[in-house]
Design a protein around this motif. Structure first.
Motif, PDB file in Angstrom:
ATOM      1  N   LEU A   1      -3.850  94.260  64.021  1.00 32.45           N
ATOM      2  CA  LEU A   1      -3.972  93.880  65.421  1.00 32.45           C
ATOM      3  C   LEU A   1      -4.971  92.741  65.538  1.00 32.45           C
ATOM      4  O   LEU A   1      -6.018  92.752  64.875  1.00 32.45           O
ATOM      5  CB  LEU A   1      -4.467  95.047  66.283  1.00 32.45           C
ATOM      6  CG  LEU A   1      -3.551  96.264  66.436  1.00 32.45           C
ATOM      7  CD1 LEU A   1      -4.301  97.391  67.139  1.00 32.45           C
ATOM      8  CD2 LEU A   1      -2.291  95.902  67.202  1.00 32.45           C
ATOM      9  N   SER A   2      -4.652  91.763  66.366  1.00 30.73           N
ATOM     10  CA  SER A   2      -5.656  90.759  66.735  1.00 30.73           C
ATOM     11  C   SER A   2      -6.041  91.007  68.181  1.00 30.73           C
ATOM     12  O   SER A   2      -5.245  91.521  68.968  1.00 30.73           O
ATOM     13  CB  SER A   2      -5.128  89.342  66.542  1.00 30.73           C
ATOM     14  OG  SER A   2      -4.126  89.042  67.487  1.00 30.73           O
ATOM     15  N   MET A   3      -7.272  90.666  68.518  1.00 30.30           N
ATOM     16  CA  MET A   3      -7.779  90.919  69.864  1.00 30.30           C
ATOM     17  C   MET A   3      -8.566  89.723  70.351  1.00 30.30           C
ATOM     18  O   MET A   3      -9.322  89.112  69.592  1.00 30.30           O
ATOM     19  CB  MET A   3      -8.684  92.150  69.878  1.00 30.30           C
ATOM     20  CG  MET A   3      -8.027  93.409  69.382  1.00 30.30           C
ATOM     21  SD  MET A   3      -9.134  94.840  69.454  1.00 30.30           S
ATOM     22  CE  MET A   3      -8.227  95.978  68.389  1.00 30.30           C
ATOM     23  N   ASP A   4      -8.375  89.391  71.610  1.00 31.78           N
ATOM     24  CA  ASP A   4      -9.228  88.422  72.283  1.00 31.78           C
ATOM     25  C   ASP A   4     -10.284  89.229  73.028  1.00 31.78           C
ATOM     26  O   ASP A   4      -9.955  90.030  73.910  1.00 31.78           O
ATOM     27  CB  ASP A   4      -8.434  87.563  73.255  1.00 31.78           C
ATOM     28  CG  ASP A   4      -7.421  86.688  72.540  1.00 31.78           C
ATOM     29  OD1 ASP A   4      -7.628  86.396  71.349  1.00 31.78           O
ATOM     30  OD2 ASP A   4      -6.414  86.308  73.161  1.00 31.78           O
ATOM     31  N   VAL A   5     -11.525  89.021  72.662  1.00 31.36           N
ATOM     32  CA  VAL A   5     -12.627  89.805  73.225  1.00 31.36           C
ATOM     33  C   VAL A   5     -13.565  88.870  73.975  1.00 31.36           C
ATOM     34  O   VAL A   5     -13.945  87.805  73.462  1.00 31.36           O
ATOM     35  CB  VAL A   5     -13.401  90.539  72.111  1.00 31.36           C
ATOM     36  CG1 VAL A   5     -14.522  91.386  72.708  1.00 31.36           C
ATOM     37  CG2 VAL A   5     -12.456  91.418  71.289  1.00 31.36           C
ATOM     38  N   GLY A   6     -13.933  89.263  75.181  1.00 26.97           N
ATOM     39  CA  GLY A   6     -14.879  88.484  75.965  1.00 26.97           C
ATOM     40  C   GLY A   6     -16.273  89.089  75.882  1.00 26.97           C
ATOM     41  O   GLY A   6     -16.426  90.300  75.727  1.00 26.97           O
ATOM     42  N   LEU A   7     -17.277  88.256  75.968  1.00 25.35           N
ATOM     43  CA  LEU A   7     -18.665  88.705  76.079  1.00 25.35           C
ATOM     44  C   LEU A   7     -19.131  88.311  77.474  1.00 25.35           C
ATOM     45  O   LEU A   7     -19.198  87.123  77.798  1.00 25.35           O
ATOM     46  CB  LEU A   7     -19.530  88.027  75.015  1.00 25.35           C
ATOM     47  CG  LEU A   7     -21.017  88.394  74.996  1.00 25.35           C
ATOM     48  CD1 LEU A   7     -21.211  89.872  74.687  1.00 25.35           C
ATOM     49  CD2 LEU A   7     -21.775  87.535  73.983  1.00 25.35           C
ATOM     50  N   ASP A   8     -19.396  89.310  78.318  1.00 27.96           N
ATOM     51  CA  ASP A   8     -19.752  88.968  79.694  1.00 27.96           C
ATOM     52  C   ASP A   8     -21.239  88.655  79.813  1.00 27.96           C
ATOM     53  O   ASP A   8     -22.008  88.758  78.852  1.00 27.96           O
ATOM     54  CB  ASP A   8     -19.303  90.064  80.671  1.00 27.96           C
ATOM     55  CG  ASP A   8     -20.088  91.372  80.529  1.00 27.96           C
ATOM     56  OD1 ASP A   8     -21.170  91.367  79.905  1.00 27.96           O
ATOM     57  OD2 ASP A   8     -19.618  92.400  81.035  1.00 27.96           O
ATOM     58  N   ARG A   9     -21.644  88.259  81.005  1.00 29.19           N
ATOM     59  CA  ARG A   9     -23.019  87.792  81.196  1.00 29.19           C
ATOM     60  C   ARG A   9     -24.056  88.900  81.091  1.00 29.19           C
ATOM     61  O   ARG A   9     -25.252  88.617  80.968  1.00 29.19           O
ATOM     62  CB  ARG A   9     -23.139  87.066  82.539  1.00 29.19           C
ATOM     63  CG  ARG A   9     -22.366  85.754  82.569  1.00 29.19           C
ATOM     64  CD  ARG A   9     -22.533  85.032  83.875  1.00 29.19           C
ATOM     65  NE  ARG A   9     -21.742  83.807  83.913  1.00 29.19           N
ATOM     66  CZ  ARG A   9     -22.168  82.625  83.475  1.00 29.19           C
ATOM     67  NH1 ARG A   9     -23.385  82.522  82.965  1.00 29.19           N
ATOM     68  NH2 ARG A   9     -21.404  81.559  83.546  1.00 29.19           N
ATOM     69  N   SER A  10     -23.588  90.152  81.129  1.00 29.25           N
ATOM     70  CA  SER A  10     -24.525  91.264  80.940  1.00 29.25           C
ATOM     71  C   SER A  10     -24.639  91.655  79.467  1.00 29.25           C
ATOM     72  O   SER A  10     -25.381  92.573  79.123  1.00 29.25           O
ATOM     73  CB  SER A  10     -24.076  92.484  81.762  1.00 29.25           C
ATOM     74  OG  SER A  10     -22.859  93.005  81.261  1.00 29.25           O
ATOM     75  N   GLY A  11     -23.895  90.955  78.600  1.00 23.16           N
ATOM     76  CA  GLY A  11     -23.984  91.228  77.170  1.00 23.16           C
ATOM     77  C   GLY A  11     -23.022  92.275  76.665  1.00 23.16           C
ATOM     78  O   GLY A  11     -23.149  92.741  75.530  1.00 23.16           O
ATOM     79  N   GLU A  12     -22.039  92.657  77.499  1.00 22.69           N
ATOM     80  CA  GLU A  12     -21.069  93.669  77.103  1.00 22.69           C
ATOM     81  C   GLU A  12     -19.777  93.017  76.623  1.00 22.69           C
ATOM     82  O   GLU A  12     -19.335  92.011  77.174  1.00 22.69           O
ATOM     83  CB  GLU A  12     -20.761  94.610  78.278  1.00 22.69           C
ATOM     84  CG  GLU A  12     -21.945  95.433  78.750  1.00 22.69           C
ATOM     85  CD  GLU A  12     -22.435  96.403  77.706  1.00 22.69           C
ATOM     86  OE1 GLU A  12     -21.588  96.921  76.940  1.00 22.69           O
ATOM     87  OE2 GLU A  12     -23.655  96.644  77.647  1.00 22.69           O
ATOM     88  N   PHE A  13     -19.163  93.620  75.607  1.00 18.88           N
ATOM     89  CA  PHE A  13     -17.874  93.141  75.113  1.00 18.88           C
ATOM     90  C   PHE A  13     -16.741  93.722  75.953  1.00 18.88           C
ATOM     91  O   PHE A  13     -16.761  94.903  76.304  1.00 18.88           O
ATOM     92  CB  PHE A  13     -17.671  93.545  73.648  1.00 18.88           C
ATOM     93  CG  PHE A  13     -18.559  92.809  72.692  1.00 18.88           C
ATOM     94  CD1 PHE A  13     -18.405  91.449  72.495  1.00 18.88           C
ATOM     95  CD2 PHE A  13     -19.553  93.472  71.985  1.00 18.88           C
ATOM     96  CE1 PHE A  13     -19.224  90.752  71.611  1.00 18.88           C
ATOM     97  CE2 PHE A  13     -20.373  92.803  71.099  1.00 18.88           C
ATOM     98  CZ  PHE A  13     -20.208  91.435  70.911  1.00 18.88           C
ATOM     99  N   LYS A  14     -15.755  92.889  76.276  1.00 21.02           N
ATOM    100  CA  LYS A  14     -14.598  93.297  77.065  1.00 21.02           C
ATOM    101  C   LYS A  14     -13.317  92.906  76.327  1.00 21.02           C
ATOM    102  O   LYS A  14     -13.163  91.751  75.938  1.00 21.02           O
ATOM    103  CB  LYS A  14     -14.598  92.608  78.441  1.00 21.02           C
ATOM    104  CG  LYS A  14     -15.874  92.777  79.237  1.00 21.02           C
ATOM    105  CD  LYS A  14     -16.012  94.173  79.800  1.00 21.02           C
ATOM    106  CE  LYS A  14     -17.218  94.257  80.739  1.00 21.02           C
ATOM    107  NZ  LYS A  14     -17.387  95.604  81.294  1.00 21.02           N
ATOM    108  N   ILE A  15     -12.400  93.857  76.173  1.00 17.10           N
ATOM    109  CA  ILE A  15     -11.111  93.550  75.554  1.00 17.10           C
ATOM    110  C   ILE A  15     -10.258  92.802  76.571  1.00 17.10           C
ATOM    111  O   ILE A  15      -9.956  93.318  77.643  1.00 17.10           O
ATOM    112  CB  ILE A  15     -10.381  94.826  75.105  1.00 17.10           C
ATOM    113  CG1 ILE A  15     -11.219  95.593  74.076  1.00 17.10           C
ATOM    114  CG2 ILE A  15      -9.010  94.489  74.527  1.00 17.10           C
ATOM    115  CD1 ILE A  15     -11.397  94.877  72.769  1.00 17.10           C
TER     116      ILE A  15
END
Length: 226
Positions: free
Chosen positions: A172-186
């Protein structure tokens, strides 16, 4: 109805083609300061303003938007790197013991003022450790902490998807975001990942893949088909 619900609940919303790739056809919708909205499509230089959700929907229909072909997704308030948003392209796969392992990650940085990070749309590549170091400090402890958290999030996602979908998955490949609070989001998960530009990730991918094929062959030879 879904678009109205989302634009009234979130600061930004993305409309993504169900069968799209490379960021083509994505529409970003953001709240304006008044009761209106600003929408922009991939590759355009400037957003356009509308006064209401109803007017927004009519504009989308004029752009050949068809609801059944799109997904509506909450926008993530992404962290920035040198003035541009970025996301992290990750891959997980099974190894020679049939266990999920983390293959690697590469950062994709959007062009200035753009909202998609794909290289064909003006994005550029960056190294995960260097990006984390520039944002949060070059402490080895901090970079290790973020690397470990990223691995945990992606591996947990793979295990949950395989279990809940009752599917046999291997890569599986995933695009993961890092938000401004420092949390990872799928942001997105793909079962047919594209080839990574980073050579070390490609080599690791092929090594794990060969080991997994041997593992499957051994199990089938023992009468334990997968």
């Amino acid at each position: 109805a879904a678009i109205k619900d989302f634009v009234n609940r979130y600061r930004s919303v993305f409309l993504k083609p169900r069968d799209g790739s490379l960021g083509v056809g994505i529409v970003k919708i953001s709240r304006a300061r008044d009761t209106g909205f600003i929408y922009e499509r991939t590759g355009t230089d400037r957003g356009k303003y509308v006064r209401s959700a109803d007017q927004l929907y009519q504009r989308l229909l004029a752009l050949s938007f068809r609801p059944a072909r799109y997904l509506v997704q909450e926008g993530v308030d992404l962290q920035t790197y040198r003035g541009s948003v970025f996301d992290i392209r990750c891959q997980v796969q099974k190894n020679g013991q049939g266990k999920w392992v983390f293959t690697g990650a590469g950062v994709r940085v959007a062009a200035r003022g753009r909202f998609v990070t794909h290289v064909p749309n003006g994005g550029k590549r960056a190294v995960f450790d260097e990006v984390i170091g520039e944002i949060y400090g070059h402490s080895t402890r901090i970079r290790k902490e973020y690397s470990e958290r990223l691995e945990e999030v992606t591996l947990t996602t793979a295990r949950i998807l395989e279990r809940e979908l009752a599917l046999h998955l291997a890569i599986l490949s995933m695009d993961v975001g890092l938000d401004r609070s420092g949390e990872f989001k799928i942001i997105e998960v793909n079962s047919k990942p594209a080839i990574f530009d980073e050579k070390e990730i490609r080599y690791r991918h092929l090594a794990y893949l060969c080991d997994y094929f041997l593992y499957l062959g051994t199990r089938q030879g023992q009468g334990n088909g997968v």
